[in-house]
Design a protein around this motif. Structure first.
Motif, short mmCIF file in Angstrom:
data_model
loop_
_atom_site.label_atom_id
_atom_site.label_comp_id
_atom_site.label_asym_id
_atom_site.label_seq_id
_atom_site.Cartn_x
_atom_site.Cartn_y
_atom_site.Cartn_z
N PHE A 96 51.51 18.11 63.19
CA PHE A 96 52.89 18.30 62.73
C PHE A 96 53.12 17.77 61.30
CE2 PHE A 96 57.27 16.91 62.10
CZ PHE A 96 58.00 17.98 62.55
N GLY A 97 52.72 16.53 61.05
CA GLY A 97 52.95 15.92 59.74
C GLY A 97 52.20 16.64 58.63
N ARG A 154 48.95 11.56 66.07
CA ARG A 154 49.90 12.26 65.22
C ARG A 154 50.34 11.37 64.04
NH1 ARG A 154 55.25 14.15 68.27
NH2 ARG A 154 55.44 11.92 68.49
N THR A 155 50.45 10.06 64.32
CA THR A 155 50.85 9.12 63.27
C THR A 155 49.66 8.78 62.37
OG1 THR A 155 52.55 8.23 64.68
CG2 THR A 155 51.80 6.81 62.90
N GLU A 195 51.42 19.78 58.67
CA GLU A 195 52.14 21.04 58.49
C GLU A 195 53.34 20.82 57.55
OE1 GLU A 195 52.94 23.01 62.28
OE2 GLU A 195 54.75 23.86 61.38
N CYS A 196 54.04 19.70 57.74
CA CYS A 196 55.19 19.40 56.87
C CYS A 196 54.72 19.16 55.43
CB CYS A 196 55.94 18.18 57.38
SG CYS A 196 56.80 18.47 58.93
N PRO A 233 63.24 7.53 55.51
CA PRO A 233 61.98 7.57 56.27
C PRO A 233 60.91 8.34 55.50
CG PRO A 233 63.82 8.39 57.60
CD PRO A 233 64.32 8.27 56.20
N GLY A 234 59.66 8.01 55.77
CA GLY A 234 58.57 8.73 55.12
C GLY A 234 57.29 8.55 55.90
N ALA A 235 56.32 9.41 55.60
CA ALA A 235 55.07 9.41 56.37
C ALA A 235 54.20 8.20 56.05
CB ALA A 235 54.31 10.70 56.11
N LEU A 252 48.02 10.87 59.41
CA LEU A 252 48.67 10.88 58.10
C LEU A 252 48.27 9.67 57.25
CD1 LEU A 252 52.21 11.98 59.34
CD2 LEU A 252 50.48 13.41 58.26
#
Lengths: 279, 270
Positions: free
Chosen positions: A117-118, A167-168, A120-121, A92-94, A171
């Motif tokens: 969140f993403g 959130r998706t 931050e990662c 999986p990946g962003a 990114l």
């Protein structure tokens, strides 16, 4: 499909965004979810595409999405190849965002921190990611001042899915995978979310795969439809549909739109009847 | 609200009614206690004062419990043992539980040992720890540690393991690494449940310490109770029971207070 044997020069056309080549998935227990699924969604600059995926329950629609995402246990495929932007999917990946039907907001994070969140990662600094997250809170139609500090349990279902979208999309994924994202929402909210999805997918220039039970939703949102057979699922029909260039509430009442819906419904009903006869 | 409503199946009465019911029950117990222990002379009492004191005797016994029997020192000694032993159980049990809940192979490896630890009767740990650690402070601390660590480990592992897969899937499609998933998703989402386990287990550890203190201790609440019994001072024994109960309630209230502050996103705080 003999043309596959002689691919055009690599420099002339970019690789397809997503390519399935005779992909099958059989689980350890012997159950085959999909069989020989083959399709390509091309990367045409300036033209993003939304693919609506329809089919009876349990026909492997979600399996297709999870294979693109690289999520276990669907990934890896039992046979065949799954490629995204010319590379086999490994994990999986962003670059491949996923919006689930279940509410998946992290309960311990505020709206703002969920959306960030993403980032931050990725290691983005706190001030920068918060500013971006607040931008996206507004973009998905939430109120920055009122909602940014709220926790998920204070949100309605529609608001939670707006958070999931933000959130998706924050990114900037190349592919957005959506599994019945609006399935639990009331009809009015559903129209609004469909319009939001169409406009935001255009903005981030992402290719969207939308699995849905709603034929109206698939026909409206989709530029292209994949209609799956009963399990083990395979693509029975591919068809183009008019692009969603008017608001959902308006377009979905037009006679020409309803004609397409009925046509698709006949196909889907036919599949389900044949399954009923077979069992 | 009529009497019929009050006794309807599963219907929750209002708070004042519930509080009145609780107070009435306490009053009834006190009344029975008072009745059984009342009498001008010891011979006139249904229960002899050498067996069980009257409510007034217990109240009158409190000052001497504090001055002569060093109640405060006893509380400090007991709490110190619980903090050390239970603190050690948290230091060992929580990290191991997190690992076992995150990596299922390690969880499977730890399962039989954890089961063994959880099925040992707590009373059996007394002779074992006396054998292993002698009769000093170390034995008391290790008793609490051994009695609680397997449960802290098990509950932590379960809390981590029961974080739904969809959160992990979501995090991974948002670009989270395995370390991100552990820290930002598994531990973060399991934390309220882990805290709830700590709260419950602390209460149990506080109860267990009395057991270790009635065997060969030189201080502590259990020691005070044992001494009271041996010296024929039942009013101190019963008074200490009330102190323990009040202390346990107070400590739990403290845990609940922090729970509200730490996890504002959880509504199930009790």
């Amino acid at each position: 499909m003999t043309s596959d044997a002689t691919p055009p020069p690599a420099s002339a056309t970019p690789p397809p965004v997503v390519k399935f080549d005779r992909v099958s998935k059989t689980y350890d227990g012997g159950y085959t979810a999909i069989r020989d699924v083959t399709f390509e969604v091309d990367d045409v600059p300036g033209h993003m595409e939304i693919v609506g995926i329809l089919g009876p329950s349990g026909c492997g629609k979600s399996t297709v999405l999870r294979l693109i995402a690289g999520l276990t246990p669907q990934h890896p495929a039992t046979s065949g190849t799954v490629e995204v932007m010319g590379k086999p999917v490994a994990m999986p990946g962003a670059d491949r965002g996923f919006v689930f039907q279940d509410y998946t907001s992290f309960d311990n994070r505020t709206v703002q921190d969920n959306i960030a969140f993403g980032l931050e990662c990725r290691g983005m600094g706190s001030a920068e990611r918060t500013a971006l997250a607040r931008e996206w809170i507004a973009k998905v139609g939430l109120d920055v001042d009122r909602d940014a500090e709220k926790y998920p349990h204070e949100l309605s279902g529609g608001m939670r899915q707006r958070v999931a979208l933000a959130r998706t999309l924050i990114l900037k994924p190349r592919v957005i995978l959506m599994d019945e994202p609006f399935g639990a929402l009331d009809p009015g909210t559903r129209y609004a979310m469909q319009d939001l999805l169409v406009s935001l997918a255009r903005e981030v220039q992402a290719t969207v795969f939308l699995v849905t039970h709603s034929i109206e939703e698939a026909v409206y949102v989709g530029d292209r439809l994949f209609i799956f057979s009963n399990a083990p699922g395979t693509i029975l029909r591919q068809m183009s549909t008019p692009p969603p260039d008017r608001p959902a509430r308006v377009m979905q009442r037009e006679a020409s739109f309803l004609d397409i819906v009925f046509e698709v419904r006949d196909i889907v009903d036919g599949i389900e009847e044949s399954a009923g006869a077979a069992t | 609200m009529t009497a019929r409503h009050l006794f309807a199946l599963r219907v929750v009465p209002s708070l004042p009614v519930r509080q009145a019911a609780g107070s009435a029950a306490i009053a009834a117990v006190l009344l029975v206690w008072w009745f059984l222990t009342s009498g001008v002379t010891p011979e006139a009492r249904t229960i002899s004062p050498s067996v069980f004191p009257s409510p007034m005797e217990v109240i009158r016994g409190f000052p001497s419990l504090v001055t002569d029997r060093n109640l405060i020192g006893g509380i400090a000694a007991s709490l110190n043992r619980v903090f050390l032993g239970f603190g050690l159980a948290l230091l060992v049990g929580i990290p191991l539980g997190i690992v076992a809940g995150s990596f299922r192979l390690i969880g499977a490896a730890a399962q039989p040992i954890s089961l063994f630890g959880r099925t040992i009767p707590v009373a059996a740990l007394l002779p074992l720890t006396l054998q292993m650690f002698g009769i000093g402070e170390l034995q008391k601390v290790m008793f609490i540690f051994l009695a609680t660590a397997p449960f802290v480990f098990h509950d932590t592992a379960r809390a981590i393991a029961s974080v739904h897969d969809r959160y992990v899937d979501t995090a991974q499609t948002l670009g989270a690494s395995s370390a991100d998933v552990m820290a930002k998703v598994l531990i973060a989402l399991a934390l309220p449940d882990i805290y709830a386990t700590i709260r419950t287990m602390f209460g149990i550890a506080f109860g267990y310490i009395m057991l270790a203190e009635v065997v060969d201790a030189k201080a502590g609440l259990g020691f005070i109770m044992l001494q009271s019994q041996r010296r024929g001072m039942p009013e101190h024994l019963v008074a200490t029971l009330f102190v323990i109960s009040a202390l346990a309630y107070g400590l739990d209230a403290l845990f609940r207070f922090f729970q509200r502050g730490l996890f504002p996103y959880r509504e199930d705080h009790d």
